[in-house]
Design a protein around this motif. Sequence first.
Motif, PDB file in Angstrom:
ATOM      1  N   GLY A  75      -3.893 -24.098  -6.052  1.00 46.10           N
ATOM      2  CA  GLY A  75      -2.746 -24.127  -5.152  1.00 46.10           C
ATOM      3  C   GLY A  75      -2.981 -23.213  -3.964  1.00 46.10           C
ATOM      4  O   GLY A  75      -3.966 -22.479  -3.899  1.00 46.10           O
ATOM      5  N   GLU A  76      -2.062 -23.259  -3.021  1.00 46.00           N
ATOM      6  CA  GLU A  76      -2.210 -22.447  -1.821  1.00 46.00           C
ATOM      7  C   GLU A  76      -2.124 -20.960  -2.180  1.00 46.00           C
ATOM      8  O   GLU A  76      -1.299 -20.553  -3.001  1.00 46.00           O
ATOM      9  N   TYR A  77      -2.977 -20.170  -1.583  1.00 45.96           N
ATOM     10  CA  TYR A  77      -3.030 -18.743  -1.883  1.00 45.96           C
ATOM     11  C   TYR A  77      -1.754 -18.031  -1.433  1.00 45.96           C
ATOM     12  O   TYR A  77      -1.241 -18.302  -0.356  1.00 45.96           O
ATOM     13  N   PRO A  78      -1.306 -17.075  -2.216  1.00 44.32           N
ATOM     14  CA  PRO A  78      -0.243 -16.187  -1.736  1.00 44.32           C
ATOM     15  C   PRO A  78      -0.846 -15.197  -0.738  1.00 44.32           C
ATOM     16  O   PRO A  78      -2.069 -15.021  -0.687  1.00 44.32           O
ATOM     17  N   ASP A  79      -0.004 -14.558   0.033  1.00 42.04           N
ATOM     18  CA  ASP A  79      -0.489 -13.535   0.958  1.00 42.04           C
ATOM     19  C   ASP A  79      -1.048 -12.350   0.181  1.00 42.04           C
ATOM     20  O   ASP A  79      -0.561 -12.020  -0.902  1.00 42.04           O
ATOM     21  N   GLN A  80      -2.054 -11.696   0.764  1.00 42.34           N
ATOM     22  CA  GLN A  80      -2.552 -10.449   0.200  1.00 42.34           C
ATOM     23  C   GLN A  80      -1.502  -9.378   0.446  1.00 42.34           C
ATOM     24  O   GLN A  80      -0.880  -9.342   1.505  1.00 42.34           O
ATOM     25  N   GLN A  81      -1.310  -8.518  -0.526  1.00 39.54           N
ATOM     26  CA  GLN A  81      -0.386  -7.392  -0.391  1.00 39.54           C
ATOM     27  C   GLN A  81      -1.207  -6.111  -0.513  1.00 39.54           C
ATOM     28  O   GLN A  81      -1.951  -5.945  -1.474  1.00 39.54           O
ATOM     29  N   TYR A  82      -1.075  -5.223   0.451  1.00 39.55           N
ATOM     30  CA  TYR A  82      -1.864  -3.998   0.456  1.00 39.55           C
ATOM     31  C   TYR A  82      -1.097  -2.841  -0.156  1.00 39.55           C
ATOM     32  O   TYR A  82       0.106  -2.709   0.039  1.00 39.55           O
ATOM     33  N   ILE A  83      -1.818  -2.018  -0.892  1.00 39.66           N
ATOM     34  CA  ILE A  83      -1.284  -0.759  -1.413  1.00 39.66           C
ATOM     35  C   ILE A  83      -2.203   0.327  -0.869  1.00 39.66           C
ATOM     36  O   ILE A  83      -3.396   0.354  -1.179  1.00 39.66           O
ATOM     37  N   ARG A  84      -1.638   1.166  -0.040  1.00 39.17           N
ATOM     38  CA  ARG A  84      -2.404   2.231   0.626  1.00 39.17           C
ATOM     39  C   ARG A  84      -1.639   3.533   0.444  1.00 39.17           C
ATOM     40  O   ARG A  84      -0.554   3.697   0.998  1.00 39.17           O
ATOM     41  N   LEU A  85      -2.202   4.434  -0.332  1.00 36.88           N
ATOM     42  CA  LEU A  85      -1.531   5.686  -0.655  1.00 36.88           C
ATOM     43  C   LEU A  85      -2.328   6.878  -0.134  1.00 36.88           C
ATOM     44  O   LEU A  85      -3.557   6.870  -0.190  1.00 36.88           O
ATOM     45  N   ASN A  86      -1.639   7.899   0.340  1.00 36.08           N
ATOM     46  CA  ASN A  86      -2.241   9.173   0.711  1.00 36.08           C
ATOM     47  C   ASN A  86      -1.568  10.282  -0.084  1.00 36.08           C
ATOM     48  O   ASN A  86      -0.372  10.200  -0.371  1.00 36.08           O
ATOM     49  N   ALA A  87      -2.314  11.319  -0.403  1.00 38.60           N
ATOM     50  CA  ALA A  87      -1.786  12.510  -1.064  1.00 38.60           C
ATOM     51  C   ALA A  87      -2.061  13.698  -0.152  1.00 38.60           C
ATOM     52  O   ALA A  87      -3.216  13.948   0.204  1.00 38.60           O
ATOM     53  N   ARG A  88      -1.007  14.406   0.213  1.00 35.84           N
ATOM     54  CA  ARG A  88      -1.132  15.563   1.111  1.00 35.84           C
ATOM     55  C   ARG A  88      -0.478  16.784   0.477  1.00 35.84           C
ATOM     56  O   ARG A  88       0.503  16.658  -0.247  1.00 35.84           O
ATOM     57  N   ASP A  89      -1.006  17.949   0.799  1.00 39.13           N
ATOM     58  CA  ASP A  89      -0.382  19.174   0.320  1.00 39.13           C
ATOM     59  C   ASP A  89       0.761  19.562   1.255  1.00 39.13           C
ATOM     60  O   ASP A  89       1.051  18.857   2.224  1.00 39.13           O
ATOM     61  N   SER A  90       1.403  20.687   0.977  1.00 39.83           N
ATOM     62  CA  SER A  90       2.581  21.106   1.750  1.00 39.83           C
ATOM     63  C   SER A  90       2.252  21.421   3.201  1.00 39.83           C
ATOM     64  O   SER A  90       3.149  21.434   4.050  1.00 39.83           O
ATOM     65  N   ARG A  91       0.982  21.664   3.515  1.00 42.27           N
ATOM     66  CA  ARG A  91       0.567  21.912   4.900  1.00 42.27           C
ATOM     67  C   ARG A  91       0.149  20.629   5.610  1.00 42.27           C
ATOM     68  O   ARG A  91      -0.253  20.663   6.763  1.00 42.27           O
TER      69      ARG A  91
END
Length: 143
Positions: A32-48
């Motif tokens: 069947g027709e492909y669904p859209d790609q869904q991106y997961i992009r995470l960053n981890a930063r400290d308090s500074r």
Amino acid sequence: MNDITLAAATPEEIRSGELGRRLREYNYGFVGEYPDQQYIRLNARDSRGRLLGGLRSLVFLHWLTIDVLFVEADARGAGLGSRLLAEAERQAVALGARHAKLETFEWQAPAFYRKHGYEEYARIDDYAPGFHLCCMKKALHAG
């Protein structure tokens, strides 16, 4: 078939996306027709605001594909990689993923991923001279 020539694709041919479009149309007959790609992009930063690590992935055809998971050396061992992985898996399940997959070199993190339920399903020896590449996967569960 002897009169067929092979030549490098032109920039215009590449931009057109015709070849990929033809392959997708062929594949649609099976899945069947492909669904859209869904991106997961995470960053981890400290308090500074210092970037300590992050994760880049996408969900496509019910699979979470993890492309990058990185944690700075001085932030390792405190659970940050586990938090990033768990959050990506949680978001992926919410987007309909049922499985996850990734590749990691033997010097990187295969033991880390095994600890989180991933299993090696393939290995490419000498991918980088003297080192193998682990192909790993995991079934994801809602909840």
